[in-house]
Each structure stands twice: as C-alpha cells, then as structure tokens.
Enzyme design. Structure first.
Site, short mmCIF file in Angstrom:
data_model
loop_
_atom_site.label_atom_id
_atom_site.label_comp_id
_atom_site.label_asym_id
_atom_site.label_seq_id
_atom_site.Cartn_x
_atom_site.Cartn_y
_atom_site.Cartn_z
N ASP A 37 0.86 -1.18 0.00
CA ASP A 37 0.00 0.00 0.00
C ASP A 37 0.90 1.23 0.00
O ASP A 37 2.11 1.13 0.31
CB ASP A 37 -0.92 0.01 1.22
CG ASP A 37 -2.21 0.79 0.96
OD1 ASP A 37 -3.22 0.15 0.60
OD2 ASP A 37 -2.19 2.03 1.09
N ASP A 63 4.38 2.95 -4.37
CA ASP A 63 3.41 3.48 -5.33
C ASP A 63 3.57 2.66 -6.60
O ASP A 63 4.57 2.76 -7.30
CB ASP A 63 3.69 4.95 -5.60
CG ASP A 63 2.66 5.59 -6.53
OD1 ASP A 63 1.96 4.85 -7.25
OD2 ASP A 63 2.57 6.84 -6.55
N ASN A 90 -4.64 -5.17 -7.36
CA ASN A 90 -5.83 -4.57 -6.77
C ASN A 90 -5.76 -3.05 -6.63
O ASN A 90 -6.79 -2.37 -6.61
CB ASN A 90 -6.09 -5.19 -5.40
CG ASN A 90 -7.18 -4.47 -4.63
OD1 ASN A 90 -8.36 -4.62 -4.91
ND2 ASN A 90 -6.78 -3.65 -3.65
N TYR A 154 -12.55 6.09 -15.03
CA TYR A 154 -12.32 4.87 -14.25
C TYR A 154 -12.68 3.63 -15.07
O TYR A 154 -11.92 2.67 -15.13
CB TYR A 154 -13.15 4.91 -12.96
CG TYR A 154 -13.02 3.67 -12.12
CD1 TYR A 154 -11.93 3.49 -11.28
CD2 TYR A 154 -14.00 2.67 -12.16
CE1 TYR A 154 -11.81 2.35 -10.50
CE2 TYR A 154 -13.88 1.52 -11.38
CZ TYR A 154 -12.78 1.37 -10.55
OH TYR A 154 -12.66 0.23 -9.79
N LYS A 158 -10.39 0.31 -16.39
CA LYS A 158 -10.74 -1.07 -16.08
C LYS A 158 -11.00 -1.89 -17.34
O LYS A 158 -10.75 -3.10 -17.37
CB LYS A 158 -11.94 -1.12 -15.13
CG LYS A 158 -11.63 -0.57 -13.75
CD LYS A 158 -10.47 -1.32 -13.10
CE LYS A 158 -10.17 -0.87 -11.69
NZ LYS A 158 -9.07 -1.66 -11.07
N THR A 188 -17.49 -0.60 -0.11
CA THR A 188 -16.20 -0.06 0.31
C THR A 188 -16.19 1.46 0.14
O THR A 188 -17.23 2.07 -0.08
CB THR A 188 -15.07 -0.67 -0.55
OG1 THR A 188 -15.28 -0.28 -1.92
CG2 THR A 188 -15.07 -2.19 -0.46
#
Length: 289
Positions: A37, A63, A90, A154, A158, A188
């Site tokens: 992370d 990163d 992810n 976004y 994807k 989330t």
C-alpha cells in the site's frame, strides 16, 4: 484451508477494503503474502494482523505507478519468500465526474495507478513467473468498464485492464502461467464516493462485505483453477458469472466498396436494429459439449 500452501503472493493496495480482504484470505489459505500500500501504517496493520493469526506476511510500501517501485515490490516477494507465485493487481483510485466537468489531475492519477500500475506490477511478476514456469496473475477490473454514468475515466482504465488480461493470458499460456481478472463488488470506500456523488440514488453494493469476493480470488490464484485463463469473472453477492470478451457481431455485412450512401443504407436496413446498449448487462450463453 491450504489451497495456497507453499505459494507467495503480492497483493497491491492491500491496506484496506478489498485489498486487505484478499491479503487476509491468501494467508488463511496457507500462502505467504506481501501486503502493499502507499499508506505505511495501513499496510503494517494488515500484515501484523495476519502474522498475529499465525500467517506469513510482510508489509511493503510502494506506489505501483512507479516502474522501479513495482519491480522492487515484486523482488521483495522473491527475497522474503523465495518466489512470486501470485499477484493480485488490486491497487486503484476511483472518482466520478461527468465529462464536461472532468479535471486533469484525477484523470491522470487513475491512468497512472489503475492502468500503468497494473502493467508495471504485472510485467515484473510475469518475468519471474515465465522463468519459473508457473504462476497466476489476478487483475482487478470492474463492471464500470461496460459503461456507467460519470465513471468514464475509471471505466476506461478497467476496460484496459481486461484487455491486458486477455492478451497476457495468450502471451504466457505456453509457459504454464495463467492470467485472469476478477470483477468484484463490495460496500467499500468506492461505494461512499457513489453515495456522495449521486445521493440517495447512489447506493452501491450496500451491505456486501469485501470478504464475499475472496473465495473467488483464492480459487483463481490456486492450482484448482489450472484450466482457467484469459477470463474476467464477476462476483456479486450470491451471483457468479463470466463476462464476455469483446467480439465482432455477426452477421458481417460485405460489399466491394463502402461509400457514404452504402453505409447509411446498411445502418437503416440492418445495423440500426443491432445497436449495442451500454451499461452492465447480461447475455445468454450456450454450453458447448
């Protein structure tokens, strides 16, 4: 559960949400996990929780949009655990905007993290996996790739991740390496962005815990899915489904020359009746064999 016993897996963006759930599930299935992370405290907390429960994990702050940082992340897995058998791509950022309101900074950051980060981590992991003759890359895509209001950038990242999945799977199939993608759904921080943007109409995946997606991730990382590659698999609560690959719609129209008038006629007589809708949708498949 021992579905991932003896395997070492990198999970990016694993400090919270779906990433943290994937990391914990990998460890619970017997795998060693590198918890990545950009938030050091979050990564350390997830790794510490795994080790406290008897699992094997290390935190690694990076990163993923940095080519060098992605290489070092994958190398950390090899150094700590002797190999990289799995990668869960992810890490991602999410924002909503209508096209006329889109700002440069969030658009570029989405491309850097969601797409380039997936490329960087995937390439470095696949180099190790191809040499070893084994491994599984699990990219994370989204139903947003099918086209939804206010999520064009976004969704485009994807959709590109899905294309990476299809191509990489063909590239490394003969080396014994598999590449698939998961299209998860959970309540989330992404759902919070939806609610903030759309108000009461923006409830997204309400009540779905991230952990509901983890059995699919473990399956696709494990040898139990040895015959599955090049697939986008979507899970939505009680529903499990395959997503179609982009394809050319038949019948194909053929002429010696496509003039402006001929194209107009083709649309009026045929293609207008076969225009494809955008958005998350379902098509019926036939079972062959």
């Amino acid at each position: 559960m021992t579905a991932l016993a003896g395997k070492a897996v990198v999970v990016t963006g694993a400090g919270r949400g779906l990433g943290a759930a994937y990391a914990r599930a990998v460890a619970a299935a017997g795998g060693a996990v590198v918890v990545n992370d950009i938030d050091a405290a979050a990564a350390e907390a997830v790794a510490a929780g795994i080790t406290a429960d008897g699992g094997r994990a290390v935190a690694h702050v990076a990163d993923v949009s940095s080519w060098q940082a992605a290489a070092e992340l994958v190398d950390r897995c090899v150094t700590e655990f002797g190999a990289v058998d799995g990668l869960v791509n992810n890490a991602g950022v999410f924002s909503l905007s209508l096209p006329q309101d889109q700002q440069e900074a969030p658009a570029r950051r989405a491309l850097d993290v969601n797409l380039f980060g997936t490329i960087a981590c995937g390439v470095h992991a696949l180099r190790h996996m191809v040499r070893a003759g084994r491994g599984s890359v699990l990219n994370v895509t989204s139903g947003e790739a099918m086209g939804k209001s206010a999520s064009a950038v976004y969704g485009a990242t994807k959709a590109a991740v899905a294309t990476l999945t299809y191509s990489w799977a063909e590239d490394v199939r003969s080396a014994g390496v598999r590449v698939n993608a998961i299209s998860p759904n959970a309540d989330t921080a992404m759902a919070d962005v939806y609610r903030a943007f759309f108000g009461d109409q923006g409830r997204q995946n309400a009540g779905l815990p991230p952990e509901a997606n983890t059995p699919l991730a473990v399956y696709l990382l494990s040898d139990r899915s040895r015959d599955v590659t090049g697939q986008v698999v979507r899970i939505f609560g009680r529903e499990l489904m395959l997503c179609t690959h982009p394809a050319v719609l038949e019948p194909v129209l053929v002429r010696d020359e496509w003039t402006l008038e001929a194209i107009e006629e083709a649309f009026a007589a045929d293609l207008v009746h076969r225009l494809q809708p955008a958005g998350v949708r379902r098509v019926r498949s036939e079972i062959v064999g």
